[in-house]
Write a protein that holds these residues in place. Structure first.
Motif, PDB file in Angstrom:
ATOM      1  N   GLY A 128       1.240  37.555  10.651  1.00 43.60           N
ATOM      2  CA  GLY A 128      -0.457  37.317   9.520  1.00 43.60           C
ATOM      3  C   GLY A 128      -1.329  36.621   9.023  1.00 43.60           C
ATOM      4  O   GLY A 128      -0.453  35.472   9.541  1.00 43.60           O
ATOM      5  N   THR A 129      -2.008  36.228   8.360  1.00 47.64           N
ATOM      6  CA  THR A 129      -2.889  35.373   8.061  1.00 47.64           C
ATOM      7  C   THR A 129      -3.521  35.633   7.001  1.00 47.64           C
ATOM      8  O   THR A 129      -3.957  36.391   6.443  1.00 47.64           O
ATOM      9  CB  THR A 129      -4.612  35.005   8.860  1.00 47.64           C
ATOM     10  N   ASP A 174      -2.936  41.328   9.186  1.00 50.76           N
ATOM     11  CA  ASP A 174      -2.242  40.998   9.633  1.00 50.76           C
ATOM     12  C   ASP A 174      -1.947  42.297  11.027  1.00 50.76           C
ATOM     13  O   ASP A 174      -2.858  42.791  11.519  1.00 50.76           O
ATOM     14  CB  ASP A 174      -0.475  41.303   9.140  1.00 50.76           C
ATOM     15  N   ASN A 175      -1.031  42.223  11.970  1.00 52.84           N
ATOM     16  CA  ASN A 175      -0.911  42.677  13.007  1.00 52.84           C
ATOM     17  C   ASN A 175      -0.552  44.178  13.151  1.00 52.84           C
ATOM     18  O   ASN A 175      -0.097  44.779  14.085  1.00 52.84           O
ATOM     19  CB  ASN A 175      -0.325  41.694  14.279  1.00 52.84           C
ATOM     20  N   THR A 211      -4.460  45.007   5.446  1.00 51.85           N
ATOM     21  CA  THR A 211      -5.484  44.669   5.023  1.00 51.85           C
ATOM     22  C   THR A 211      -4.564  44.247   3.303  1.00 51.85           C
ATOM     23  O   THR A 211      -5.421  45.535   2.855  1.00 51.85           O
ATOM     24  CB  THR A 211      -6.923  44.785   5.176  1.00 51.85           C
ATOM     25  N   LEU A 212      -4.875  43.325   2.542  1.00 57.28           N
ATOM     26  CA  LEU A 212      -4.836  43.415   1.665  1.00 57.28           C
ATOM     27  C   LEU A 212      -6.022  42.097   0.323  1.00 57.28           C
ATOM     28  O   LEU A 212      -5.873  41.369   1.158  1.00 57.28           O
ATOM     29  CB  LEU A 212      -3.687  42.412   0.945  1.00 57.28           C
ATOM     30  N   HIS A 213      -6.055  43.160  -0.668  1.00 55.77           N
ATOM     31  CA  HIS A 213      -7.705  41.758  -1.413  1.00 55.77           C
ATOM     32  C   HIS A 213      -6.988  41.613  -3.082  1.00 55.77           C
ATOM     33  O   HIS A 213      -6.747  42.890  -3.277  1.00 55.77           O
ATOM     34  CB  HIS A 213      -8.733  42.419  -1.092  1.00 55.77           C
ATOM     35  N   ILE A 214      -5.974  40.777  -3.093  1.00 54.98           N
ATOM     36  CA  ILE A 214      -5.511  40.735  -4.505  1.00 54.98           C
ATOM     37  C   ILE A 214      -6.407  39.473  -5.098  1.00 54.98           C
ATOM     38  O   ILE A 214      -6.679  38.765  -4.431  1.00 54.98           O
ATOM     39  CB  ILE A 214      -3.564  41.070  -4.208  1.00 54.98           C
ATOM     40  N   GLN A 215      -6.366  40.022  -6.287  1.00 53.98           N
ATOM     41  CA  GLN A 215      -6.684  38.705  -7.333  1.00 53.98           C
ATOM     42  C   GLN A 215      -5.909  38.451  -8.516  1.00 53.98           C
ATOM     43  O   GLN A 215      -4.923  39.381  -9.726  1.00 53.98           O
ATOM     44  CB  GLN A 215      -8.464  39.374  -8.072  1.00 53.98           C
ATOM     45  N   GLY A 216      -6.045  37.261  -8.916  1.00 56.20           N
ATOM     46  CA  GLY A 216      -5.467  37.184 -10.281  1.00 56.20           C
ATOM     47  C   GLY A 216      -5.219  35.078 -10.629  1.00 56.20           C
ATOM     48  O   GLY A 216      -6.172  35.379 -10.353  1.00 56.20           O
ATOM     49  N   LEU A 259      -0.967  37.710  -8.124  1.00 55.80           N
ATOM     50  CA  LEU A 259      -2.475  37.893  -8.008  1.00 55.80           C
ATOM     51  C   LEU A 259      -1.929  39.587  -7.371  1.00 55.80           C
ATOM     52  O   LEU A 259      -0.717  39.784  -6.946  1.00 55.80           O
ATOM     53  CB  LEU A 259      -2.685  37.215  -6.582  1.00 55.80           C
ATOM     54  N   GLN A 260      -2.929  40.755  -7.806  1.00 55.15           N
ATOM     55  CA  GLN A 260      -2.401  42.062  -8.014  1.00 55.15           C
ATOM     56  C   GLN A 260      -3.406  42.497  -8.208  1.00 55.15           C
ATOM     57  O   GLN A 260      -5.129  42.194  -7.462  1.00 55.15           O
ATOM     58  CB  GLN A 260      -2.061  42.093  -8.913  1.00 55.15           C
ATOM     59  N   ASN A 261      -3.179  44.231  -7.441  1.00 53.00           N
ATOM     60  CA  ASN A 261      -4.361  44.474  -7.368  1.00 53.00           C
ATOM     61  C   ASN A 261      -4.205  46.117  -7.768  1.00 53.00           C
ATOM     62  O   ASN A 261      -2.898  46.760  -7.890  1.00 53.00           O
ATOM     63  CB  ASN A 261      -5.047  44.756  -6.098  1.00 53.00           C
ATOM     64  N   ASN A 262      -5.030  47.443  -7.505  1.00 50.33           N
ATOM     65  CA  ASN A 262      -4.810  48.481  -7.449  1.00 50.33           C
ATOM     66  C   ASN A 262      -5.522  49.074  -6.659  1.00 50.33           C
ATOM     67  O   ASN A 262      -7.240  49.879  -7.088  1.00 50.33           O
ATOM     68  CB  ASN A 262      -4.541  49.343  -9.044  1.00 50.33           C
ATOM     69  N   ILE A 263      -5.538  50.577  -5.556  1.00 50.63           N
ATOM     70  CA  ILE A 263      -5.910  51.126  -5.101  1.00 50.63           C
ATOM     71  C   ILE A 263      -5.237  52.307  -4.824  1.00 50.63           C
ATOM     72  O   ILE A 263      -4.926  52.657  -5.152  1.00 50.63           O
ATOM     73  CB  ILE A 263      -5.750  50.244  -3.529  1.00 50.63           C
ATOM     74  N   SER A 264      -6.679  53.292  -4.422  1.00 48.78           N
ATOM     75  CA  SER A 264      -6.318  54.764  -4.266  1.00 48.78           C
ATOM     76  C   SER A 264      -6.320  55.482  -2.842  1.00 48.78           C
ATOM     77  O   SER A 264      -6.729  54.470  -1.847  1.00 48.78           O
ATOM     78  CB  SER A 264      -7.545  55.189  -4.383  1.00 48.78           C
TER      79      SER A 264
END
Length: 167
Positions: free
Chosen positions: A76-77, A95-96, A100-105, A114-119
């Motif tokens: 992954g990248t 990644d393969n 898909t992950l989008h985190i912030q912090g 860095l973290q996120n909260n998704i449904s």
């Protein structure tokens, strides 16, 4: 006297702007401790689980990670950058496996967190990833997930990034 006041005010504005620029540039370098060529080990072991290249790109404003597992075809990248509009760091990981992950912090107490909260279809999922530079120039990365809004966390990855040294 008015001329002196105007010159003083202009000088103050220049100093303030230079100081603000230095502070902003400093934010862009907070994650530089992760830049390098790394062997990635399962934490606390001699078991290599991956190799990672972390490099500064785009005028040193973005950090790009390229990760390859050593025990599978997983790779992954990520792109990581400081966002001055939100005053936060962001990571966008793909990644393969289809993840898909989008985190912030931000950097807190020497750790980039860095973290996120998704449904999801199954409910809420929180991701929290931390990176900490150690005294021996290694970096520890811990990725935890929570399905109860952060009341409890399960570690899904705990790795030690050790510099690849040329012999």
């Amino acid at each position: 006297m008015i001329k002196f006041g105007i010159h003083f005010l202009l000088l103050l504005l220049v100093i303030t702007n230079v100081s603000a620029q230095k502070n902003k540039d400093h934010k862009y370098s907070e994650f530089d401790f992760w830049i390098g060529e790394w062997n990635v080990y399962k934490h606390g072991t001699d078991t290599i689980v991956g190799k990672s290249t972390i490099e500064a790109i785009i005028d040193n404003k973005v950090i790009k990670e390229t990760y390859h597992a050593t025990t599978s075809k997983y790779h992954g990248t990520s792109l990581n950058k400081y966002n001055p509009r939100t005053d936060q760091w962001e990571q966008f990981w793909v990644d393969n496996s289809g993840l898909t992950l989008h985190i912030q912090g931000n950097l807190m107490d020497g750790k980039m967190i860095l973290q996120n909260n998704i449904s999801t279809k199954k409910g809420s999922l929180s991701n929290k990833i931390s990176w900490q530079k150690n005294a021996d120039n290694t970096v520890r990365q811990i990725w935890s997930q929570s399905t109860d809004q952060g009341k409890t966390w399960k570690i899904v990855f705990d790795g030690d990034y050790k510099p690849i040294t040329e012999n």
